[in-house]
Design a protein around this motif. Structure first.
Motif, PDB file in Angstrom:
ATOM      1  N   ALA A   4       0.763  -1.098   0.199  1.00 17.01           N
ATOM      2  CA  ALA A   4       0.015  -0.006  -0.093  1.00 17.01           C
ATOM      3  C   ALA A   4       0.691   1.202   0.117  1.00 17.01           C
ATOM      4  N   THR A   5       2.102   1.291   0.580  1.00 18.79           N
ATOM      5  CA  THR A   5       2.794   2.544   0.920  1.00 18.79           C
ATOM      6  C   THR A   5       4.171   2.342  -0.230  1.00 18.79           C
ATOM      7  N   LEU A   6       4.199   1.259  -1.066  1.00 18.11           N
ATOM      8  CA  LEU A   6       5.382   1.409  -2.149  1.00 18.11           C
ATOM      9  C   LEU A   6       5.376   2.524  -2.954  1.00 18.11           C
ATOM     10  N   PRO A   7       4.518   3.344  -3.327  1.00 17.42           N
ATOM     11  CA  PRO A   7       4.435   4.280  -4.309  1.00 17.42           C
ATOM     12  C   PRO A   7       4.994   5.636  -3.501  1.00 17.42           C
ATOM     13  N   THR A   8       5.105   5.727  -2.139  1.00 14.95           N
ATOM     14  CA  THR A   8       5.452   6.855  -1.579  1.00 14.95           C
ATOM     15  C   THR A   8       6.683   7.748  -1.972  1.00 14.95           C
ATOM     16  N   PRO A   9       7.657   7.107  -1.938  1.00 12.58           N
ATOM     17  CA  PRO A   9       9.004   7.537  -2.372  1.00 12.58           C
ATOM     18  C   PRO A   9       9.078   7.875  -3.768  1.00 12.58           C
ATOM     19  N   LEU A  10       8.178   7.038  -4.758  1.00 12.23           N
ATOM     20  CA  LEU A  10       8.389   7.313  -6.036  1.00 12.23           C
ATOM     21  C   LEU A  10       7.405   8.470  -6.708  1.00 12.23           C
ATOM     22  N   TYR A  11       6.842   9.244  -5.708  1.00 10.57           N
ATOM     23  CA  TYR A  11       5.952  10.305  -6.337  1.00 10.57           C
ATOM     24  C   TYR A  11       6.591  11.316  -7.239  1.00 10.57           C
ATOM     25  N   VAL A 134      14.789   2.276  -1.534  1.00  5.53           N
ATOM     26  CA  VAL A 134      16.333   1.788  -1.587  1.00  5.53           C
ATOM     27  C   VAL A 134      16.349   1.075  -3.096  1.00  5.53           C
ATOM     28  N   LEU A 135      15.458   0.152  -3.551  1.00  8.16           N
ATOM     29  CA  LEU A 135      15.459  -0.176  -4.961  1.00  8.16           C
ATOM     30  C   LEU A 135      15.689   1.004  -5.745  1.00  8.16           C
ATOM     31  N   ALA A 136      14.586   2.162  -5.779  1.00  9.65           N
ATOM     32  CA  ALA A 136      14.715   3.194  -6.809  1.00  9.65           C
ATOM     33  C   ALA A 136      15.839   4.060  -6.744  1.00  9.65           C
ATOM     34  N   HIS A 141      15.668   0.272 -13.185  1.00 10.75           N
ATOM     35  CA  HIS A 141      14.146   0.113 -13.173  1.00 10.75           C
ATOM     36  C   HIS A 141      13.511   0.636 -12.027  1.00 10.75           C
ATOM     37  N   PRO A 142      13.717   1.813 -11.741  1.00  2.95           N
ATOM     38  CA  PRO A 142      13.185   2.353 -10.199  1.00  2.95           C
ATOM     39  C   PRO A 142      11.756   2.306 -10.048  1.00  2.95           C
ATOM     40  N   LEU A 143      10.710   2.700 -11.233  1.00  2.00           N
ATOM     41  CA  LEU A 143       9.354   2.440 -11.156  1.00  2.00           C
ATOM     42  C   LEU A 143       8.859   1.203 -11.385  1.00  2.00           C
ATOM     43  N   ALA A 144       9.512   0.129 -11.354  1.00  2.00           N
ATOM     44  CA  ALA A 144       9.305  -1.324 -11.721  1.00  2.00           C
ATOM     45  C   ALA A 144       9.431  -2.486 -10.855  1.00  2.00           C
ATOM     46  N   LEU A 145      10.962  -2.289 -10.335  1.00  2.00           N
ATOM     47  CA  LEU A 145      11.376  -3.464  -9.559  1.00  2.00           C
ATOM     48  C   LEU A 145      10.623  -3.715  -8.284  1.00  2.00           C
ATOM     49  N   CYS A 146      10.259  -2.725  -7.795  1.00  9.30           N
ATOM     50  CA  CYS A 146       9.639  -2.955  -6.124  1.00  9.30           C
ATOM     51  C   CYS A 146       8.207  -3.668  -6.462  1.00  9.30           C
ATOM     52  N   PHE A 147       7.710  -3.222  -7.603  1.00  5.89           N
ATOM     53  CA  PHE A 147       6.437  -3.947  -7.723  1.00  5.89           C
ATOM     54  C   PHE A 147       6.587  -5.514  -8.250  1.00  5.89           C
ATOM     55  N   VAL A 148       7.824  -5.680  -8.768  1.00  9.54           N
ATOM     56  CA  VAL A 148       8.112  -7.134  -8.884  1.00  9.54           C
ATOM     57  C   VAL A 148       8.139  -7.958  -7.622  1.00  9.54           C
ATOM     58  N   ALA A 226      16.042   6.771  -1.137  1.00 11.09           N
ATOM     59  CA  ALA A 226      16.165   5.850  -0.063  1.00 11.09           C
ATOM     60  C   ALA A 226      16.122   6.822   1.254  1.00 11.09           C
ATOM     61  N   VAL A 227      16.380   7.947   1.417  1.00 14.00           N
ATOM     62  CA  VAL A 227      16.108   8.719   2.716  1.00 14.00           C
ATOM     63  C   VAL A 227      14.692   9.060   2.917  1.00 14.00           C
ATOM     64  N   THR A 228      13.953   9.317   1.694  1.00  9.60           N
ATOM     65  CA  THR A 228      12.574   9.422   1.870  1.00  9.60           C
ATOM     66  C   THR A 228      11.902   8.393   2.461  1.00  9.60           C
ATOM     67  N   GLY A 229      12.307   7.051   2.096  1.00 12.36           N
ATOM     68  CA  GLY A 229      11.810   5.802   2.657  1.00 12.36           C
ATOM     69  C   GLY A 229      11.926   5.760   3.875  1.00 12.36           C
TER      70      GLY A 229
END
Length: 371
Positions: A4-11, A134-136, A141-148, A226-229
């Motif tokens: 549910a919170t994966l997109p937070t640092p990706l906005y 951290v993954l981003a 692939h910062p906008l894809a890998l975490c969802f995999v 990563a700092v945002t997360g």
């Protein structure tokens, strides 16, 4: 809950890729909360009638669908769709999984069950931004890998759901239709006190999960994902600690102490913005998170323990409806104000209002305890 919170640092990355502003970001967050509330209101009591496991399966399916939508997103509309699906999944798990944990706990472990339920709700939400950040920052692939990764974790969770016992005995073929969430008369006093105290705490979580990336990037000039997360993790990790402390303090003292912590934490957060201080922001996140954890766990425990078992799923869902309203509606106001007045002014005013709300909750909690 992690998904549910994966997109937070990706906005910030989505804003750059799809060319939208802070208001759209807060609206994307708000539709997630709308999905949560819709699931809680429409299906909050279903697990009391058809069983916990079927609803948990549905929640996992929606979580996987959300991850797939984000994985292939190429326009802002995809983000709205993905967040609605994620909200529906969260709404199912918030009520159903919390009730299932209480159902399955042995008689001597009912108090600990509420701690486990609160901790996994909050802990999952806190780990999501760290994983994505951290993954981003350090992986391709910062906008894809975490969802995999999220899809893999959903598969693991599906195995767990199939392994757990079904605590609800299904009788006949119940009709599944939306039903109003009605709190039994014997629970209403406990329910009201828990909701008033917890509303302010969830508004604090909304502030960090929806707009903290913009605060860090625009005000503090720190664009490390990563700092945002990690900053978001601080508030959720402190919440888990607050939940643990609540069992030591007892329900009434935990609610009062939590409200006081929210007042102090919101004040620190508000002060960090004009001062452009990351240290003060993190300290405010820790104090406010602990306050939120105290109010959340004490409230959830008192509601679950005082509720009849056959109404537990519905009443627990009603408890979360109030909180996800608090986590979403105020944040939309921040996004709207940021477009007109800037993040520093809007964020500072929002933090001040949260401090006032928490102070009001503190007064009400103390008066209710005396009564």
């Amino acid at each position: 809950m992690l998904g549910a919170t994966l997109p937070t640092p990706l906005y910030p990355l989505y804003q750059e890729a799809f060319a939208f502003g802070e208001l759209v970001t807060t609206l994307v967050f708000a539709v997630y909360a709308a999905g949560v509330i819709a699931a809680l209101v429409l299906a909050g009591g279903w697990s009391d009638r058809i069983g916990r496991r079927p609803m948990l399966r549905a929640g996992l399916a929606l979580s996987a669908a959300s991850a797939l939508v984000f994985l292939f997103a190429d326009a802002p509309g995809w983000l709205f769709a993905g967040r609605v699906l994620s909200g529906l999944s969260t709404g199912i798990f918030a009520g159903t999984a919390s009730a299932a944990i209480a159902d399955l706990a042995p008689g001597v472990g009912k108090g600990r069950a509420s701690l486990v339920a609160a901790a996994v709700n909050t802990g999952g939400l806190g780990v999501g931004p760290v994983l994505a950040g951290v993954l981003a920052q350090h992986a391709p692939h910062p906008l894809a890998l975490c969802f995999v990764v999220d899809l893999v974790l959903v598969a693991v969770a599906a195995v767990g759901v199939e392994a757990v016992a079904e605590p609800v005995r299904r009788v006949g073929s119940p009709r599944l239709r939306p039903q109003p969430i009605v709190v039994p008369a014997e629970v209403r006093g406990v329910f009201a006190r828990a909701v008033v105290a917890g509303f302010a705490g969830f508004a604090v979580l909304g502030l960090f999960t929806a707009v903290s990336p913009a605060f860090l990037g625009t005000v503090l000039h720190n664009t490390d994902h990563a700092v945002t997360g990690l900053v978001v993790l601080v508030v959720f990790a402190a919440s888990v600690l607050g939940q643990a402390w609540s069992s030591v303090l007892g329900t009434r003292r935990a609610l009062a102490a939590g409200c006081a912590g929210l007042v102090a934490g919101a004040t620190l957060v508000g002060a960090s913005l004009p001062a452009a201080s990351l240290a003060v922001l993190v300290l405010g996140a820790a104090v406010a998170g602990a306050g939120q954890g105290l109010t959340f766990r004490a409230g959830l425990g008192s509601v679950v323990e005082s509720c009849p078992p056959d109404r537990r799923g519905a009443v627990t869902s009603g408890y979360f409806v109030a909180f996800f309203t608090g986590i979403s509606v105020p944040v939309i106001g921040v996004g709207t104000a940021a477009e007109a007045f800037g993040l520093v002014v809007s964020g500072t005013v929002f933090a001040a209002l949260l401090a006032i709300l928490a102070a009001v909750a503190l007064v009400l909690t103390v008066r209710a305890g005396r009564g």
